[in-house]
Design an enzyme around this catalytic site. Structure first.
Site, mmCIF file in Angstrom:
data_model
loop_
_atom_site.group_PDB
_atom_site.id
_atom_site.type_symbol
_atom_site.label_atom_id
_atom_site.label_comp_id
_atom_site.label_asym_id
_atom_site.label_seq_id
_atom_site.Cartn_x
_atom_site.Cartn_y
_atom_site.Cartn_z
ATOM 1 N N CYS A 31 -3.941 -7.374 4.616
ATOM 2 C CA CYS A 31 -3.651 -6.241 5.498
ATOM 3 C C CYS A 31 -4.295 -6.470 6.867
ATOM 4 O O CYS A 31 -5.511 -6.625 6.968
ATOM 5 C CB CYS A 31 -4.177 -4.941 4.898
ATOM 6 S SG CYS A 31 -3.913 -3.521 5.982
ATOM 7 N N ALA A 47 9.274 -6.057 1.086
ATOM 8 C CA ALA A 47 8.820 -4.715 1.462
ATOM 9 C C ALA A 47 9.966 -3.986 2.164
ATOM 10 O O ALA A 47 10.759 -3.292 1.532
ATOM 11 C CB ALA A 47 7.580 -4.806 2.347
ATOM 12 N N LYS A 50 -3.233 -11.335 -2.552
ATOM 13 C CA LYS A 50 -2.167 -11.406 -1.542
ATOM 14 C C LYS A 50 -2.837 -11.739 -0.218
ATOM 15 O O LYS A 50 -3.744 -11.032 0.207
ATOM 16 C CB LYS A 50 -1.423 -10.069 -1.460
ATOM 17 C CG LYS A 50 -0.257 -10.082 -0.468
ATOM 18 C CD LYS A 50 0.552 -8.783 -0.573
ATOM 19 C CE LYS A 50 1.820 -8.856 0.277
ATOM 20 N NZ LYS A 50 1.558 -8.765 1.711
ATOM 21 N N VAL A 75 2.239 1.156 1.772
ATOM 22 C CA VAL A 75 1.543 2.426 1.982
ATOM 23 C C VAL A 75 2.554 3.561 1.967
ATOM 24 O O VAL A 75 3.589 3.479 2.629
ATOM 25 C CB VAL A 75 0.794 2.403 3.341
ATOM 26 C CG1 VAL A 75 0.151 3.754 3.627
ATOM 27 C CG2 VAL A 75 -0.266 1.312 3.334
ATOM 28 N N GLN A 124 -2.695 -2.611 -6.585
ATOM 29 C CA GLN A 124 -3.347 -3.367 -5.511
ATOM 30 C C GLN A 124 -4.547 -2.603 -4.962
ATOM 31 O O GLN A 124 -4.447 -1.420 -4.630
ATOM 32 C CB GLN A 124 -2.397 -3.684 -4.362
ATOM 33 C CG GLN A 124 -3.079 -4.722 -3.442
ATOM 34 C CD GLN A 124 -2.368 -4.959 -2.143
ATOM 35 O OE1 GLN A 124 -2.201 -4.053 -1.340
ATOM 36 N NE2 GLN A 124 -1.960 -6.204 -1.908
ATOM 37 N N PRO A 181 3.480 -3.995 -2.268
ATOM 38 C CA PRO A 181 2.666 -2.786 -2.098
ATOM 39 C C PRO A 181 2.921 -2.212 -0.703
ATOM 40 O O PRO A 181 2.689 -2.893 0.291
ATOM 41 C CB PRO A 181 1.225 -3.308 -2.218
ATOM 42 C CG PRO A 181 1.296 -4.768 -1.892
ATOM 43 C CD PRO A 181 2.673 -5.234 -2.226
ATOM 44 N N ASP A 236 9.826 -11.090 5.744
ATOM 45 C CA ASP A 236 11.182 -11.082 6.327
ATOM 46 C C ASP A 236 12.300 -11.436 5.354
ATOM 47 O O ASP A 236 13.260 -12.111 5.743
ATOM 48 C CB ASP A 236 11.253 -12.033 7.535
ATOM 49 C CG ASP A 236 10.655 -11.389 8.779
ATOM 50 O OD1 ASP A 236 10.148 -10.257 8.668
ATOM 51 O OD2 ASP A 236 10.687 -12.021 9.851
#
Length: 316
Positions: free
Chosen positions: A115, A239, A157, A33, A86, A31, A217
């Site tokens: 987050c 991501a 998560k 943004v 999410q 997910p 990573d």
């Protein structure tokens, strides 16, 4: 809320747990943004991504406002599955209400407990939930009990604690409440660019019987294989690696021109706003353009200028 290609409520829903039972490492788009929206999900699915998440959506706004629903959540009938929505939430019933709204169109929901952004923590969302295991357990159980579809997944998560025993305890409580799988970003909420603690993910995996997804990573398919090897996780979530190279899971070391062409076609078809269209291209071309080219390309200010540039320089 739903893309133009939905005429009825009959989406081609899938059971995400089938992926975890396949014996293969599940390849997941995180997910992100602004970025993991329908057009980008459509792109990465073309390049061996198994499971996609929406960007994080604040559940309370989503439940309260039709405008928020329309702007935050778009999917389509056939290709965008399996799909996990999410949510940021801090109350069990609000998360349930949000889950009920997306249930006909998505294959599961994920509770964001990772987050680390200040605004999220100040609101009681995201990584501060790792310190509230009873609340997380309650939220998972509520969704489990209130959504009729047994194939609808409920995942979380998380980030890790300095004291890993606390993380294992949190995960075991979530497992007892019926969580489908847990994604572990192998950093604490204070850590940003420090090395990822893959050893911690391995310990969590050893102490649970549900699937565990490793996150942090992973920049190439080789990284994904190494992390799987180090952690024995059932899936890997990526991501930034996918932003830089949406074809990563298909084994490409850098973004192939075919992928850039695919992005242009998909983005135009979806009516992707210029800023988003352009940003994705900046990420994709980061490794394959010179400093001078970047300067020129990043300063372009319209879709037509970008299309001309790609056509003139790359034959796209």
């Amino acid at each position: 809320m739903i893309g133009d290609s939905i005429e009825t409520k009959e989406c081609h829903l899938k059971d995400p747990m089938d992926l975890f039972h396949s014996g293969q490492v599940v390849k997941i788009c995180a997910p992100m943004v602004r970025y993991s929206k329908l057009a980008f999900r459509t792109l990465v699915r073309k390049y061996s991504c198994d499971l996609c998440y929406t960007p994080m959506i604040v559940a309370a706004d989503f439940v309260r406002s039709a405008k928020a629903r329309d702007s935050e959540f778009t999917t389509n009938k056939v290709g965008d599955h399996p799909l996990i929505v999410q949510f940021a939430a801090k109350e069990a019933q609000v998360l349930c209400d949000a889950a009920r709204i997306v249930c006909p169109f998505a294959d599961g929901v994920d509770l964001n407990c990772g987050c680390p952004q200040r605004w999220a923590m100040a609101e009681g969302y995201g990584a501060c939930l790792i310190n509230k295991p009873e609340l997380v357990k309650d939220m998972v159980r509520h969704v489990r009990n209130q959504i009729d579809n047994p194939k609808f997944s409920v995942s979380i998560k998380i980030r890790i604690h300095e004291d890993l025993k606390r993380t294992v305890d949190l995960c075991q409580k979530a497992e007892a409440a019926g969580v489908s799988w847990i994604t572990v970003h192998g950093r604490s909420r204070e850590e940003r660019h420090q090395p990822v603690h893959y050893d911690a993910i391995k310990i969590i995996k050893e102490n649970l019987s549900i699937p565990i997804v490793a996150n942090g990573d992973i920049k190439s398919l080789k990284d994904a294989e190494n992390v799987h090897h180090l952690t024995e996780a059932d899936g890997v979530m990526v991501a930034r690696g996918l932003l830089a190279n949406p074809a990563m899971f298909a084994g490409y070391e850098e973004t192939p021109f075919k992928c850039i062409q695919d992005w242009v076609d998909i983005a135009l078809e979806h009516g992707t706003p210029f800023t988003c269209f352009h940003h994705h291209l900046m990420y994709m071309m980061e490794r394959i353009t010179s400093k001078q080219e970047k300067k020129v390309f990043n300063a372009l200010s319209s879709t037509s200028a970008v299309l001309d540039y790609l056509s003139n320089h790359y034959g796209v």
